[in-house]
Design a protein around this motif. Structure first.
Motif, PDB file in Angstrom:
ATOM      1  N   TRP A   1       0.843  -1.200   0.000  1.00 55.62           N
ATOM      2  CA  TRP A   1       0.000   0.000   0.000  1.00 55.62           C
ATOM      3  C   TRP A   1       0.880   1.252   0.000  1.00 55.62           C
ATOM      4  O   TRP A   1       0.656   2.177  -0.778  1.00 55.62           O
ATOM      5  N   VAL A   2       1.861   1.248   0.897  1.00 59.56           N
ATOM      6  CA  VAL A   2       2.788   2.379   0.959  1.00 59.56           C
ATOM      7  C   VAL A   2       3.552   2.493  -0.360  1.00 59.56           C
ATOM      8  O   VAL A   2       3.796   3.589  -0.858  1.00 59.56           O
ATOM      9  N   GLY A   3       3.898   1.335  -0.929  1.00 57.75           N
ATOM     10  CA  GLY A   3       4.615   1.328  -2.199  1.00 57.75           C
ATOM     11  C   GLY A   3       3.836   2.000  -3.308  1.00 57.75           C
ATOM     12  O   GLY A   3       4.419   2.707  -4.151  1.00 57.75           O
ATOM     13  N   LEU A   4       2.516   1.813  -3.342  1.00 59.96           N
ATOM     14  CA  LEU A   4       1.687   2.450  -4.367  1.00 59.96           C
ATOM     15  C   LEU A   4       1.737   3.973  -4.245  1.00 59.96           C
ATOM     16  O   LEU A   4       1.822   4.691  -5.251  1.00 59.96           O
ATOM     17  N   VAL A   5       1.696   4.464  -3.008  1.00 56.74           N
ATOM     18  CA  VAL A   5       1.747   5.906  -2.783  1.00 56.74           C
ATOM     19  C   VAL A   5       3.099   6.462  -3.220  1.00 56.74           C
ATOM     20  O   VAL A   5       3.174   7.482  -3.927  1.00 56.74           O
TER      21      VAL A   5
ATOM     22  N   ALA B   1       9.720  -3.150 -10.267  1.00 58.61           N
ATOM     23  CA  ALA B   1       9.951  -4.592 -10.415  1.00 58.61           C
ATOM     24  C   ALA B   1       9.175  -5.379  -9.370  1.00 58.61           C
ATOM     25  O   ALA B   1       8.668  -6.474  -9.652  1.00 58.61           O
ATOM     26  N   ALA B   2       9.056  -4.825  -8.163  1.00 53.78           N
ATOM     27  CA  ALA B   2       8.295  -5.503  -7.102  1.00 53.78           C
ATOM     28  C   ALA B   2       6.826  -5.625  -7.490  1.00 53.78           C
ATOM     29  O   ALA B   2       6.198  -6.674  -7.312  1.00 53.78           O
ATOM     30  N   PHE B   3       6.266  -4.558  -8.037  1.00 53.79           N
ATOM     31  CA  PHE B   3       4.873  -4.621  -8.492  1.00 53.79           C
ATOM     32  C   PHE B   3       4.739  -5.541  -9.703  1.00 53.79           C
ATOM     33  O   PHE B   3       3.725  -6.233  -9.866  1.00 53.79           O
ATOM     34  N   GLY B   4       5.759  -5.541 -10.565  1.00 50.29           N
ATOM     35  CA  GLY B   4       5.752  -6.469 -11.694  1.00 50.29           C
ATOM     36  C   GLY B   4       5.743  -7.910 -11.218  1.00 50.29           C
ATOM     37  O   GLY B   4       5.096  -8.779 -11.821  1.00 50.29           O
ATOM     38  N   PHE B   5       6.451  -8.168 -10.131  1.00 57.10           N
ATOM     39  CA  PHE B   5       6.478  -9.510  -9.552  1.00 57.10           C
ATOM     40  C   PHE B   5       5.090  -9.908  -9.062  1.00 57.10           C
ATOM     41  O   PHE B   5       4.665 -11.052  -9.245  1.00 57.10           O
ATOM     42  N   CYS B   6       4.362  -8.966  -8.436  1.00 60.51           N
ATOM     43  CA  CYS B   6       2.993  -9.247  -7.982  1.00 60.51           C
ATOM     44  C   CYS B   6       2.101  -9.609  -9.167  1.00 60.51           C
ATOM     45  O   CYS B   6       1.311 -10.558  -9.098  1.00 60.51           O
ATOM     46  N   CYS B   7       2.235  -8.845 -10.255  1.00 60.96           N
ATOM     47  CA  CYS B   7       1.449  -9.133 -11.459  1.00 60.96           C
ATOM     48  C   CYS B   7       1.816 -10.509 -12.011  1.00 60.96           C
ATOM     49  O   CYS B   7       0.946 -11.264 -12.460  1.00 60.96           O
ATOM     50  N   GLY B   8       3.107 -10.832 -11.964  1.00 57.13           N
ATOM     51  CA  GLY B   8       3.554 -12.137 -12.443  1.00 57.13           C
ATOM     52  C   GLY B   8       2.965 -13.270 -11.635  1.00 57.13           C
ATOM     53  O   GLY B   8       2.546 -14.298 -12.188  1.00 57.13           O
ATOM     54  N   CYS B   9       2.898 -13.091 -10.318  1.00 58.01           N
ATOM     55  CA  CYS B   9       2.297 -14.117  -9.456  1.00 58.01           C
ATOM     56  C   CYS B   9       0.826 -14.314  -9.790  1.00 58.01           C
ATOM     57  O   CYS B   9       0.327 -15.447  -9.810  1.00 58.01           O
ATOM     58  N   ALA B  10       0.119 -13.201 -10.061  1.00 58.77           N
ATOM     59  CA  ALA B  10      -1.300 -13.309 -10.408  1.00 58.77           C
ATOM     60  C   ALA B  10      -1.479 -14.040 -11.733  1.00 58.77           C
ATOM     61  O   ALA B  10      -2.350 -14.897 -11.870  1.00 58.77           O
ATOM     62  N   ILE B  11      -0.633 -13.700 -12.720  1.00 59.43           N
ATOM     63  CA  ILE B  11      -0.727 -14.339 -14.034  1.00 59.43           C
ATOM     64  C   ILE B  11      -0.396 -15.825 -13.946  1.00 59.43           C
ATOM     65  O   ILE B  11      -1.035 -16.674 -14.575  1.00 59.43           O
ATOM     66  N   LEU B  12       0.615 -16.154 -13.142  1.00 59.42           N
ATOM     67  CA  LEU B  12       1.030 -17.548 -12.984  1.00 59.42           C
ATOM     68  C   LEU B  12       0.134 -18.317 -12.016  1.00 59.42           C
ATOM     69  O   LEU B  12       0.354 -19.509 -11.788  1.00 59.42           O
TER      70      LEU B  12
ATOM     71  N   ALA C   1       7.836  -9.427  -2.757  1.00 64.09           N
ATOM     72  CA  ALA C   1       7.706  -8.085  -3.310  1.00 64.09           C
ATOM     73  C   ALA C   1       7.844  -7.031  -2.221  1.00 64.09           C
ATOM     74  O   ALA C   1       8.505  -5.997  -2.410  1.00 64.09           O
ATOM     75  N   SER C   2       7.221  -7.278  -1.073  1.00 62.47           N
ATOM     76  CA  SER C   2       7.300  -6.326   0.039  1.00 62.47           C
ATOM     77  C   SER C   2       8.736  -6.135   0.501  1.00 62.47           C
ATOM     78  O   SER C   2       9.219  -5.009   0.658  1.00 62.47           O
ATOM     79  N   LEU C   3       9.429  -7.241   0.737  1.00 60.92           N
ATOM     80  CA  LEU C   3      10.817  -7.165   1.208  1.00 60.92           C
ATOM     81  C   LEU C   3      11.706  -6.461   0.191  1.00 60.92           C
ATOM     82  O   LEU C   3      12.600  -5.688   0.571  1.00 60.92           O
ATOM     83  N   PHE C   4      11.469  -6.714  -1.082  1.00 64.43           N
ATOM     84  CA  PHE C   4      12.310  -6.152  -2.124  1.00 64.43           C
ATOM     85  C   PHE C   4      12.219  -4.631  -2.173  1.00 64.43           C
ATOM     86  O   PHE C   4      13.201  -3.951  -2.501  1.00 64.43           O
ATOM     87  N   MET C   5      11.035  -4.083  -1.836  1.00 67.17           N
ATOM     88  CA  MET C   5      10.877  -2.639  -1.972  1.00 67.17           C
ATOM     89  C   MET C   5      11.056  -1.850  -0.677  1.00 67.17           C
ATOM     90  O   MET C   5      11.108  -0.617  -0.711  1.00 67.17           O
ATOM     91  N   VAL C   6      11.151  -2.522   0.476  1.00 71.39           N
ATOM     92  CA  VAL C   6      11.263  -1.793   1.742  1.00 71.39           C
ATOM     93  C   VAL C   6      12.440  -0.815   1.761  1.00 71.39           C
ATOM     94  O   VAL C   6      12.266   0.356   2.140  1.00 71.39           O
TER      95      VAL C   6
END
Length: 391
Positions: free
Chosen positions: A179-183, A208-219, A230-235
Motif C-alpha cells: 500500500w505504501v509502495g503504491l503511494v 519490479a516488485a509490483f511487476g512480480f505481484c502481477c507475475g504471481c497473479a498471471i502464474l 515483493a514487500s521485502l524487495f521494496m522496503v
C-alpha cells in the motif's frame, strides 16, 4: 533443519539491516536512525513468520533476496565489482528456489535497462544484463526440464473459494508495505514526469516488485509467501524515498506506525516458532529412534474419484517433504513411506501412521479412526502432520 533456519534468519536480519541503512544513509541524524530501525523491523516482521515452516525453504529465498538487494545498492551507488559478482551468484540461487522467483530479475533487468540505459555506467549495464540473463536462462532450463513434462496443474487459487483474481487482490491487500509502495510509486512518477527529476535504480526496484505481484497473479501463484518477496524487495527503496521527501520526524513517525502495526503479531509468531520447533525436533528425534528399532512407517492417504485439487497437491507435497526430511534425519537416502489408502481397524499392522490435515479437508473426520487407534506422538494437534504409534 532448525540450526540452518536460525542461522539463515540471522543472515536475513543482518542483510536487511545493511540494506536499509545504506538506503537511508542516516549520517548522524537521529530521526533517520529511528526511521531505519523501523524499516528494519518491518522487514523482520514480514519474513519471520515464514521461518516457522521447517519443511519450507522460503526463508532461504528471503535471505538471498536481501543479499541481492544489498549488492544492487553497491553496484549502482558504489560501482562495486565484487558486489556485482556476489549479487549475481545470490540471484542465480534465488531464481531456482521458487517457481515464481524468475519474474523479479526479469522485471528488474528489463525495466532497469529500459529506463536507465543512457545514465548507467558500463558496470551497471553488465549487471543489469546479467540479472536479465539469469531469468532467461531459468526459463529455458525450466521449459526443457519441467514444463514440457507437465500433464496437468493444480488449483492455483490454493483451495480458496474466491476467484483467482479475487485471491490475488486479497493477497496484495494483505501486504501493507505494498500500500505504501503504491503511494511512493505515484509520487515518484509525478516527480519524474512533471518535475523532471532523475530516474533512479530505487524506482526500478519498486516497479519490479509490483511487476512480480502481477507475475504471481498471471502464474496463479497467489500465496502470502510470494507477495512477501515483493514487500521485502521494496522496503529499502521506500525507506530511501520517505526519508528523502518527508520531514525527518514525519518519515520516522510514519515508519514507526507501520512497524508497530505490523509487529503487533510478532510476540505470537515468536511463541509459535519456539513451540513449533521444539515439538518438531522432538517428533523427528522420536521417529529416528523408531526407525532404528525397525518400526514400519505408513502414510495414510485416502482417495476417491474426485478431480485433483489443491488439498491433494498439498498432501502429496507434505508426504514428499516428510520422506525427504526423515530420510535425511536417519541417513537413508532411499527412505520411503508406505502409502495406504484405506484404514481397517480390524486389520492393523503395527507401526507409525502419519496423517495430514488435508485428509479431513477432503473427507471430514476421516483421520479420527487413525488418531484413536494408537498413541499420538505430537503435542500440537493443529500441525499439518500427526504421527500415531500403533502397537
Amino acid at each position: 533443519s532448525t540450526f540452518t533456519g536460525q542461522q539463515c534468519f540471522l543472515i536475513f536480519a543482518f542483510g536487511s539491516t545493511l540494506a536499509v541503512f545504506n538506503a537511508v544513509n542516516p549520517q548522524n541524524n537521529i530521526w533517520k536512525y529511528i526511521a531505519s530501525f523501523a524499516a528494519i523491523a518491518i522487514c523482520i516482521q514480514r519474513g519471520y513468520n515464514s521461518f516457522l515452516d521447517g519443511f519450507s525453504t522460503i526463508w532461504v529465498d528471503y535471505t538471498l533476496l536481501m543479499i541481492w538487494v544489498l549488492c544492487t545498492y553497491f553496484v549502482h551507488a558504489k560501482q562495486s565489482k565484487s558486489a556485482l559478482v556476489i549479487g549475481l551468484i545470490a540471484l542465480t540461487y534465488l531464481t531456482y528456489c521458487l517457481e515464481a522467483n524468475f519474474v523479479l530479475p526479469l522485471c528488474h533487468g528489463l525495466i532497469g535497462l529500459g529506463f536507465t540505459w543512457k545514465s548507467s555506467s558500463k558496470l551497471e549495464k553488465v549487471y543489469l544484463f546479467g540479472v536479465l540473463a539469469t531469468a532467461i536462462i531459468f526459463l529455458i532450463v525450466y521449459f526443457f526440464t519441467c514444463y514440457i513434462h507437465i500433464e496437468e496443474a493444480y488449483d492455483g487459487s490454493h483451495g480458496s473459494e474466491v476467484t483467482l483474481l479475487g485471491n490475488a487482490i486479497k493477497m496484495f491487500i494483505a501486504q501493507k508495505v505494498l500500500w505504501v509502495g503504491l503511494v511512493v510509486f505515484g509520487w515518484r512518477m509525478y516527480r519524474i514526469v512533471f518535475k523532471k527529476e532523475q530516474y533512479e535504480f530505487w524506482d526500478t526496484m519498486i516497479i519490479a516488485a509490483f511487476g512480480f505481484c502481477c507475475g504471481c497473479a498471471i502464474l496463479k501463484l497467489n500465496w502470502v509467501m510470494y507477495y512477501t518477496m515483493a514487500s521485502l524487495f521494496m522496503v529499502p527503496a521506500l525507506a530511501h524515498y520517505m526519508t528523502q521527501y518527508l520531514n525527518d520526524q514525519l518519515a520516522a513517525a510514519l515508519l514507526i506506525a507501520l512497524a508497530l502495526f505490523m509487529c503487533r503479531t510478532l510476540p505470537k509468531y515468536v511463541k509459535d516458532n519456539q513451540n513449533w520447533r521444539k515439538d518438531t525436533t522432538k517428533m523427528m528425534n522420536d521417529l529416528e529412534e523408531q526407525y532404528k528399532e525397525g518400526v514400519t512407517f505408513y502414510w495414510y492417504e485416502p482417495t476417491d474419484d474426485r478431480e485433483w485439487c489443491f488439498d491433494m497437491e498439498f498432501r502429496a507435497w507434505l508426504r514428499d517433504a516428510m520422506q525427504t526430511q526423515l530420510g535425511w534425519q536417519v541417513g537413508d537416502r532411499e527412505f520411503q513411506l508406505n502409502i495406504i489408502t484405506e484404514f481397517d481397524e480390524r486389520n492393523i499392522n503395527p507401526g507409525i501412521y502419519m496423517v495430514s490435515k488435508q485428509n479431513d479437508n477432503l473427507f471430514p473426520g476421516i483421520n479420527e479412526q487413525v488418531l484413536n487407534a494408537g498413541d499420538c506422538m505430537t503435542e500440537d494437534k493443529e500441525r499439518d502432520i500427526q504421527c500415531v504409534k500403533i502397537n
